[in-house]
Design an enzyme around this catalytic site. Sequence first.
Site, PDB file in Angstrom:
ATOM      1  N   LYS A 159       5.051  25.964  18.859  1.00 12.38           N
ATOM      2  CA  LYS A 159       4.294  27.073  19.441  1.00 12.38           C
ATOM      3  C   LYS A 159       3.291  27.557  18.399  1.00 12.38           C
ATOM      4  CE  LYS A 159       5.869  30.456  22.193  1.00 12.38           C
ATOM      5  NZ  LYS A 159       5.360  30.294  23.549  1.00 12.38           N
TER       6      LYS A 159
HETATM    7  N1  PPE Z   1       4.927  26.602  28.000  1.00 13.86           N
HETATM    8  C1  PPE Z   1       4.087  27.327  27.233  1.00 13.86           C
HETATM    9  C2  PPE Z   1       2.758  26.767  26.897  1.00 13.86           C
HETATM   10  C3  PPE Z   1       4.491  28.587  26.772  1.00 13.86           C
HETATM   11  O1  PPE Z   1       3.661  29.288  26.008  1.00 13.86           O
HETATM   12  C4  PPE Z   1       5.751  29.091  27.145  1.00 13.86           C
HETATM   13  C5  PPE Z   1       6.184  30.432  26.672  1.00 13.86           C
HETATM   14  C6  PPE Z   1       6.599  28.298  27.946  1.00 13.86           C
HETATM   15  C7  PPE Z   1       6.142  27.051  28.362  1.00 13.86           C
HETATM   16  C8  PPE Z   1       7.974  28.721  28.327  1.00 13.86           C
HETATM   17  O2  PPE Z   1       8.810  28.750  27.202  1.00 13.86           O
HETATM   18  P1  PPE Z   1      10.080  29.705  27.102  1.00 13.86           P
HETATM   19  O3  PPE Z   1       9.551  31.092  26.894  1.00 13.86           O
HETATM   20  O4  PPE Z   1      10.807  29.172  25.963  1.00 13.86           O
HETATM   21  O5  PPE Z   1      10.819  29.595  28.386  1.00 13.86           O
HETATM   22  N2  PPE Z   1       5.147  31.383  26.595  1.00 13.86           N
HETATM   23  C9  PPE Z   1       5.347  32.572  25.789  1.00 13.86           C
HETATM   24  C10 PPE Z   1       4.015  33.258  25.504  1.00 13.86           C
HETATM   25  C11 PPE Z   1       3.355  33.954  26.621  1.00 13.86           C
HETATM   26  C12 PPE Z   1       2.158  34.740  26.157  1.00 13.86           C
HETATM   27  O6  PPE Z   1       1.340  35.108  26.987  1.00 13.86           O
HETATM   28  O7  PPE Z   1       2.014  35.036  24.983  1.00 13.86           O
HETATM   29  C13 PPE Z   1       6.363  33.503  26.427  1.00 13.86           C
HETATM   30  O8  PPE Z   1       6.674  33.376  27.596  1.00 13.86           O
HETATM   31  O9  PPE Z   1       6.857  34.369  25.691  1.00 13.86           O
END
Ligand code: PPE
Length: 306
Positions: A159
Amino acid sequence: MPIESVEKIWMDGELVDWADAQVHVLTHALHYGSGVFEGIRAYPTDEGPAIFRLREHVKRLFDSARIYLIDIPYTPEQIFDAIVDTVRVNGVESCYIRPLVYLGYGEMGLNPLPCPVNVSIAVWPWGSYLGDEGLRHGVRMKVSSWKRHDPNILPPAAKGTGMYMNSSLAKVEAIKAGYDEAIMLSPQGFVSECTGENIFVVRDGRIITPPVTAGALEGITQDSVHRIADDLGVPYEVENLLRSDLYTADEAFVTGTAAEVVPIRSVDDRELGEPGPITRKIQETYFAAVHGRDDRYREWLTHVRA
Ligand code: PPE
């Protein structure tokens, strides 16, 4: 919506006042997106606020840093404790938690190795990411003209802050065209994920989600959905999906820490309609889990008032 402030932010080992959590304009990460971060949520439970899947989020933060050769000057246990402290000291019942590891002020240029590594942890109350209406009735999606990263251009497993410029391009395109959120394809044309969420379809009673090789982040919410699906006896498969699979799905939904579990109501104007029974059941069980109302998922909670 402006960020709702709380009292304290953890910065490099100390809790500072919200207004004092500042950085220099020559901070490396501001120029090159050289940082890694997490998004975590705490929810109210009968035993006070509990942080959802904290251990897994801390692990992914360290994995992200490892991928970019960023040496975090704390142990995972120290970051774990700092996150719990930051939630506790701010006295919030529920919040979004944003740990950020970033290259700081010291050197410029594209070799990041000499830069100091800074860490901050901020928390703030954050409502439904894709809106209350979306959570209940589903969001309208558009397949973006912007592709997701190829894993050899930017590793989706990390990330990294900079890679979210790609997400923002897709998000803005979707919003300007009148949709709620974008779906992104891999350079090879397979469905990857959304700008900040993983994606799932339901076909013939089975849940299907794209593999990491299509450029999707290994979502922690996605993993929670996997476990919940197993417990509900719903088959769960990881398979490549084509754009047309989204149009003909029985149901579809997205997941993320910020977004939670959100039904999809249409993709490129092909209507899927009101949320279907499997989406509903997954959503319901997920909310029971995060709020500590389902004993099967108690090990996912870290209570803040221990
Ligand atoms: N894909 C991406 C690209 C992503 O950023 C997230 C989380 C996910 C999938 C889902 O991952 P998880 O949270 O582990 O289920 N995105 C984070 C950031 C959002 C933002 O706007 O900043 C979040 O959901 O916290």
